[in-house]
Design a protein around this motif. Structure first.
Motif, PDB file in Angstrom:
ATOM      1  N   LEU A  37       0.861  -1.176   0.000  1.00 46.23           N
ATOM      2  CA  LEU A  37       0.000   0.000   0.000  1.00 46.23           C
ATOM      3  C   LEU A  37       0.901   1.230   0.000  1.00 46.23           C
ATOM      4  O   LEU A  37       1.622   1.483   0.962  1.00 46.23           O
ATOM      5  CB  LEU A  37      -0.914  -0.001   1.220  1.00 46.23           C
ATOM      6  CG  LEU A  37      -1.838   1.211   1.396  1.00 46.23           C
ATOM      7  CD1 LEU A  37      -2.627   1.508   0.136  1.00 46.23           C
ATOM      8  CD2 LEU A  37      -2.780   0.992   2.576  1.00 46.23           C
ATOM      9  N   CYS A  38       0.885   1.960  -1.110  1.00 45.69           N
ATOM     10  CA  CYS A  38       1.701   3.165  -1.268  1.00 45.69           C
ATOM     11  C   CYS A  38       0.896   4.352  -0.748  1.00 45.69           C
ATOM     12  O   CYS A  38      -0.173   4.667  -1.279  1.00 45.69           O
ATOM     13  CB  CYS A  38       2.066   3.353  -2.733  1.00 45.69           C
ATOM     14  SG  CYS A  38       3.191   4.716  -3.044  1.00 45.69           S
ATOM     15  N   VAL A  39       1.413   5.009   0.270  1.00 46.73           N
ATOM     16  CA  VAL A  39       0.649   5.993   1.036  1.00 46.73           C
ATOM     17  C   VAL A  39       1.057   7.413   0.649  1.00 46.73           C
ATOM     18  O   VAL A  39       2.237   7.760   0.642  1.00 46.73           O
ATOM     19  CB  VAL A  39       0.853   5.757   2.543  1.00 46.73           C
ATOM     20  CG1 VAL A  39       0.123   6.812   3.361  1.00 46.73           C
ATOM     21  CG2 VAL A  39       0.358   4.353   2.914  1.00 46.73           C
ATOM     22  N   PRO A  47      -1.338  12.662  -8.265  1.00 48.88           N
ATOM     23  CA  PRO A  47      -1.510  12.221  -9.654  1.00 48.88           C
ATOM     24  C   PRO A  47      -0.318  11.418 -10.174  1.00 48.88           C
ATOM     25  O   PRO A  47      -0.500  10.363 -10.800  1.00 48.88           O
ATOM     26  CB  PRO A  47      -1.693  13.535 -10.416  1.00 48.88           C
ATOM     27  CG  PRO A  47      -2.287  14.466  -9.400  1.00 48.88           C
ATOM     28  CD  PRO A  47      -1.602  14.113  -8.111  1.00 48.88           C
ATOM     29  N   ASP A  48       0.902  11.895  -9.902  1.00 49.89           N
ATOM     30  CA  ASP A  48       2.091  11.167 -10.345  1.00 49.89           C
ATOM     31  C   ASP A  48       2.215   9.835  -9.619  1.00 49.89           C
ATOM     32  O   ASP A  48       2.609   8.817 -10.216  1.00 49.89           O
ATOM     33  CB  ASP A  48       3.345  11.999 -10.115  1.00 49.89           C
ATOM     34  CG  ASP A  48       3.453  13.177 -11.076  1.00 49.89           C
ATOM     35  OD1 ASP A  48       2.768  13.158 -12.114  1.00 49.89           O
ATOM     36  OD2 ASP A  48       4.210  14.120 -10.772  1.00 49.89           O
ATOM     37  N   MET A  49       1.895   9.826  -8.321  1.00 54.43           N
ATOM     38  CA  MET A  49       1.978   8.587  -7.555  1.00 54.43           C
ATOM     39  C   MET A  49       1.000   7.553  -8.088  1.00 54.43           C
ATOM     40  O   MET A  49       1.324   6.368  -8.226  1.00 54.43           O
ATOM     41  CB  MET A  49       1.704   8.854  -6.070  1.00 54.43           C
ATOM     42  CG  MET A  49       2.013   7.664  -5.169  1.00 54.43           C
ATOM     43  SD  MET A  49       1.516   7.941  -3.446  1.00 54.43           S
ATOM     44  CE  MET A  49      -0.177   7.350  -3.481  1.00 54.43           C
ATOM     45  N   LEU A  50      -0.203   7.992  -8.418  1.00 52.77           N
ATOM     46  CA  LEU A  50      -1.194   7.066  -8.948  1.00 52.77           C
ATOM     47  C   LEU A  50      -0.764   6.493 -10.294  1.00 52.77           C
ATOM     48  O   LEU A  50      -0.982   5.305 -10.576  1.00 52.77           O
ATOM     49  CB  LEU A  50      -2.549   7.761  -9.074  1.00 52.77           C
ATOM     50  CG  LEU A  50      -3.307   7.982  -7.763  1.00 52.77           C
ATOM     51  CD1 LEU A  50      -4.569   8.804  -8.007  1.00 52.77           C
ATOM     52  CD2 LEU A  50      -3.661   6.645  -7.112  1.00 52.77           C
ATOM     53  N   GLN A  51      -0.156   7.316 -11.116  1.00 52.11           N
ATOM     54  CA  GLN A  51       0.345   6.815 -12.395  1.00 52.11           C
ATOM     55  C   GLN A  51       1.383   5.727 -12.180  1.00 52.11           C
ATOM     56  O   GLN A  51       1.410   4.722 -12.895  1.00 52.11           O
ATOM     57  CB  GLN A  51       0.939   7.957 -13.218  1.00 52.11           C
ATOM     58  CG  GLN A  51      -0.097   8.871 -13.836  1.00 52.11           C
ATOM     59  CD  GLN A  51      -1.053   8.125 -14.756  1.00 52.11           C
ATOM     60  OE1 GLN A  51      -2.248   7.994 -14.486  1.00 52.11           O
ATOM     61  NE2 GLN A  51      -0.522   7.606 -15.856  1.00 52.11           N
ATOM     62  N   MET A  52       2.233   5.911 -11.189  1.00 51.52           N
ATOM     63  CA  MET A  52       3.249   4.916 -10.872  1.00 51.52           C
ATOM     64  C   MET A  52       2.606   3.633 -10.361  1.00 51.52           C
ATOM     65  O   MET A  52       2.931   2.524 -10.801  1.00 51.52           O
ATOM     66  CB  MET A  52       4.214   5.472  -9.823  1.00 51.52           C
ATOM     67  CG  MET A  52       5.288   4.510  -9.368  1.00 51.52           C
ATOM     68  SD  MET A  52       6.071   5.074  -7.840  1.00 51.52           S
ATOM     69  CE  MET A  52       4.710   4.828  -6.703  1.00 51.52           C
ATOM     70  N   VAL A  53       1.663   3.777  -9.435  1.00 53.86           N
ATOM     71  CA  VAL A  53       1.015   2.624  -8.819  1.00 53.86           C
ATOM     72  C   VAL A  53       0.247   1.802  -9.847  1.00 53.86           C
ATOM     73  O   VAL A  53       0.209   0.555  -9.783  1.00 53.86           O
ATOM     74  CB  VAL A  53       0.075   3.098  -7.681  1.00 53.86           C
ATOM     75  CG1 VAL A  53      -0.888   1.998  -7.262  1.00 53.86           C
ATOM     76  CG2 VAL A  53       0.897   3.574  -6.489  1.00 53.86           C
ATOM     77  N   LYS A  54      -0.356   2.463 -10.807  1.00 56.24           N
ATOM     78  CA  LYS A  54      -1.192   1.757 -11.786  1.00 56.24           C
ATOM     79  C   LYS A  54      -0.395   0.859 -12.718  1.00 56.24           C
ATOM     80  O   LYS A  54      -0.981   0.058 -13.455  1.00 56.24           O
ATOM     81  CB  LYS A  54      -2.020   2.774 -12.575  1.00 56.24           C
ATOM     82  CG  LYS A  54      -3.135   3.382 -11.735  1.00 56.24           C
ATOM     83  CD  LYS A  54      -3.908   4.477 -12.446  1.00 56.24           C
ATOM     84  CE  LYS A  54      -4.998   5.027 -11.526  1.00 56.24           C
ATOM     85  NZ  LYS A  54      -5.767   6.134 -12.134  1.00 56.24           N
TER      86      LYS A  54
END
Length: 261
Positions: A37-39, A47-54
């Motif tokens: 789980l990336c917090v 937005p950048d974190m979500l792109q990475m997580v996806k």
């Protein structure tokens, strides 16, 4: 299979990994760390974190503002709810109160915390709580504004057994990091001993707080195994049992993961 219930993949220094996050993921997989789980700690990064997580089916995300970042930008409930609708976002936070590092923003921290709790009640997503030197205020705001049918996690727990008990009564799990492996953490290990396994999670909080024998080095999700081993030693369990129970706890608390995955 292990779950790292709290890490900051977007904050890792990848210079020793040829600037490739995949090397970190491969190292975790080699040690049977199957999910993370990336917090989030600030909405600007999200937005950048979500792109990475996806890019990864086994990595999930949270949306929120850390108490030490509220001065830079307070979250609006509408923004939190907007992010909560993303399939990859399974929690809100990390939020909470930190009076140890920042006492001049207490009112802002409290307002931000309340907004996260209200967004949690509406979205039905659990809240990841950071608390330091703010024991009574944290519990008071949870009692006043948290929905106990949703609950959440007190992450990187370093408080006493009394606070753990009160948090568990409010449907909050207690998550332990590599701090429990430190030589000077005997009192905290006693709290680990007392917290029932059905209320316990494990995490790295990487890139911070690497466990023994990696203390002082950059932390990574693969080292959640050392946290699990410490819990197993304290509880008199096999590490496989700790992995199974904490993974089940993760799925129960962050129940959106089955949909997101």
């Amino acid at each position: 299979m292990f779950v790292d219930s709290h890490c900051h993949l977007d904050r890792l220094d990848l210079s020793a990994r040829n600037n490739e996050l995949q090397a970190v993921m491969d190292a975790a997989k080699a040690k049977d760390v199957s999910r993370m789980l990336c917090v989030a700690i600030e909405l600007q990064q999200l937005p950048d974190m979500l792109q990475m997580v996806k890019r990864y089916d086994n990595v999930f995300a949270s949306a929120g503002v850390h108490p030490l970042h509220v001065v830079e930008g307070m979250p609006e409930i509408a923004d939190l709810l907007g992010y909560a609708a993303d399939p990859k976002v399974v929690a809100l936070g990390e939020t909470g109160l930190d009076y140890f590092y920042q006492k001049d923003s207490i009112e802002l921290q409290q307002e931000s915390f309340v907004r996260h709790l209200k967004a949690s009640a509406t979205s039905r997503l659990p809240v990841i709580v950071h608390t330091r030197d703010a024991r009574e205020d944290t519990l008071t705001l949870l009692r006043q504004h948290a929905d106990p049918t949703v609950g959440g996690v007190l992450h990187c727990f370093t408080e006493n057994w009394a606070m753990a008990q009160q948090a568990m009564e409010l449907n909050y799990m207690i998550s332990f990091s590599g701090i429990i492996t430190f030589r000077n953490a005997a009192e905290l290990r006693e709290v680990v001993r007392q917290v029932p396994m059905e209320n316990l999670l494990i995490e790295t909080d990487s890139p911070y707080l690497a466990p023994v024998p990696y203390r002082g080095k950059p932390n990574e999700p693969q080292y959640v195994v050392e946290v699990a081993q410490c819990v197993a030693d304290i509880k008199g369990l096999r590490i496989e049992e700790v992995a199974e129970i904490t993974s089940d706890n993760f799925d129960r608390m962050f129940n959106k993961v089955t949909q997101a995955g």
